[in-house]
Design an enzyme around this catalytic site. Structure first.
Site, PDB file in Angstrom:
ATOM      1  N   ASP A 266      43.615  45.012  28.129  1.00  0.00           N
ATOM      2  CA  ASP A 266      42.854  44.541  29.394  1.00  0.00           C
ATOM      3  C   ASP A 266      41.519  44.156  29.044  1.00  0.00           C
ATOM      4  OD1 ASP A 266      41.675  46.771  28.363  1.00  0.00           O
ATOM      5  OD2 ASP A 266      41.638  48.001  30.140  1.00  0.00           O
TER       6      ASP A 266
ATOM      7  N   GLU B  85      42.842  46.549  44.203  1.00  0.00           N
ATOM      8  CA  GLU B  85      42.651  45.051  44.303  1.00  0.00           C
ATOM      9  C   GLU B  85      41.406  44.454  44.157  1.00  0.00           C
ATOM     10  OE1 GLU B  85      45.515  43.546  44.211  1.00  0.00           O
ATOM     11  OE2 GLU B  85      46.671  45.432  44.685  1.00  0.00           O
TER      12      GLU B  85
ATOM     13  N   GLY C 257      49.508  45.575  47.757  1.00  0.00           N
ATOM     14  CA  GLY C 257      48.368  44.534  48.015  1.00  0.00           C
ATOM     15  C   GLY C 257      48.445  43.606  46.850  1.00  0.00           C
TER      16      GLY C 257
HETATM   17  N1  ARG Z   1      49.274  45.442  43.375  1.00  0.00           N
HETATM   18  C1  ARG Z   1      50.107  46.669  43.354  1.00  0.00           C
HETATM   19  C2  ARG Z   1      51.231  46.829  44.201  1.00  0.00           C
HETATM   20  O1  ARG Z   1      51.258  46.356  45.168  1.00  0.00           O
HETATM   21  C3  ARG Z   1      48.838  47.710  43.727  1.00  0.00           C
HETATM   22  C4  ARG Z   1      48.941  48.917  43.313  1.00  0.00           C
HETATM   23  C5  ARG Z   1      47.720  50.121  43.878  1.00  0.00           C
HETATM   24  N2  ARG Z   1      47.929  51.239  43.503  1.00  0.00           N
HETATM   25  C6  ARG Z   1      47.945  52.359  44.585  1.00  0.00           C
HETATM   26  N3  ARG Z   1      47.925  53.733  44.093  1.00  0.00           N
HETATM   27  N4  ARG Z   1      47.334  52.317  45.503  1.00  0.00           N
HETATM   28  O2  ARG Z   1      52.036  47.804  43.663  1.00  0.00           O
HETATM   29 ZN    ZN Z   2      46.978  45.047  40.346  1.00  0.00          ZN
HETATM   30 CA    CA Z   3      41.601  48.429  26.515  1.00  0.00          CA
END
Ligand code: ARG
Ligand code: ZN
Ligand code: CA
Length: 257
Positions: free
Chosen positions: A189, A168, A128
């Site tokens: 962060d 997300e 995502g």
């Molecule tokens: N933007 C990240 C990807 O596509 C999302 C990671 C989400 N992690 C999860 N355990 N659902 O890799």
């Molecule tokens: Zn992310």
């Molecule tokens: Ca921190």
């Protein structure tokens, strides 16, 4: 806050006529996960190591499928679009009817989520991606591949607990990755109570994973803003919640209005 913010959600299902045209039940399972995770109601907070337990925070955010559409008409909060597009990427095509997707609903008032049949970032399969506050209104929201969405139907391990959306939507509410995106100990962060950590963690790490002089507790890899598996991420911190609240009071103050 004592009163939670309720965010109206529209889910745009972009499909090719197969199982990626996910059932309403799978969509509702995703809303349930968001309501648990953003209210600290997820039972797996019990798995947060003792050292980080005092930092598990309630974000006071709740989610509900929209009941009124932008024209003021009753709605299920779900749109369904049959597309010819094989693979979507990070160019936001799913967010435009003219590009094989579905136009966003007023992004100042709704959280738009697009569920995609396939999603890639160059050569890499993507779970995502999200747009941070302050971007172009037309493309605001989050896009997620169908098999990392919700907890039933086509959702597939290790991304079948709905945490891709939790992660997300965290970005959509202005949270950065917990390691600060660049490897090394000089980026963070912008949240004080998350330990500085070197790089992202994947899979199911064992506690503690020490980096950047953050011994003895090490990386807070069980935070939603790391990259671990769905069954290994459990928490936001008070510092992250402060950023979320600032976003809802500032750039996203029209949400739900
Ligand atoms: N933007 C990240 C990807 O596509 C999302 C990671 C989400 N992690 C999860 N355990 N659902 O890799
Ligand atoms: Zn992310
Ligand atoms: Ca921190």
């Amino acid at each position: 806050p004592t009163v939670p913010t309720v965010i109206p959600v529209v889910v745009h299902v972009i499909h090719r006529g197969g199982s990626e045209n996910i059932a309403d039940a799978q969509i509702k399972s995703q809303i349930d996960v968001l309501n648990n995770d953003y209210r600290k109601k997820n039972p797996d907070t019990a798995k947060v190591p003792g050292a980080f337990q005092p930092l598990v925070a309630d974000a006071f955010v709740e989610f509900a499928l929209a009941t009124i559409d932008p024209q003021g008409q009753p709605t299920s909060g779900i749109t369904r679009t049959l597309t010819n597009v094989q693979q979507f990427g990070t160019d936001n095509a799913m967010k435009f009817t003219a590009q094989g997707g579905h136009d966003s609903w007023d992004t100042t008032r709704y959280l738009n989520m697009w569920v995609c049949p396939e999603l890639i970032d160059g050569p890499r399969q993507l779970l995502g991606y999200a747009q941070f506050p302050g971007g172009l209104p037309a493309t605001d929201g989050v896009a997620i591949i169908h098999n990392a969405f919700g907890t039933s139907g086509t959702s597939a391990p290790p991304f079948n607990l709905g945490r891709t959306a939790t992660h997300e939507v965290g970005h959509w509410l202005d949270l950065y990755h917990i390691w600060g995106d660049a490897a090394g100990c000089n980026t963070d962060d912008k949240v004080g109570d998350t330990p500085v950590q070197d790089h992202e963690n994947f899979g199911k790490p064992t506690f503690p994973h020490v980096s950047c002089h953050n011994a003895p507790s090490g990386d807070m890899f069980m935070n939603y803003m790391d990259y671990v598996d769905d069954d290994s991420m459990f928490m936001f911190t008070p510092g992250q919640v402060a950023r979320i609240r600032a976003t809802l009071a500032g750039p996203r103050s029209m949400i739900g209005k």
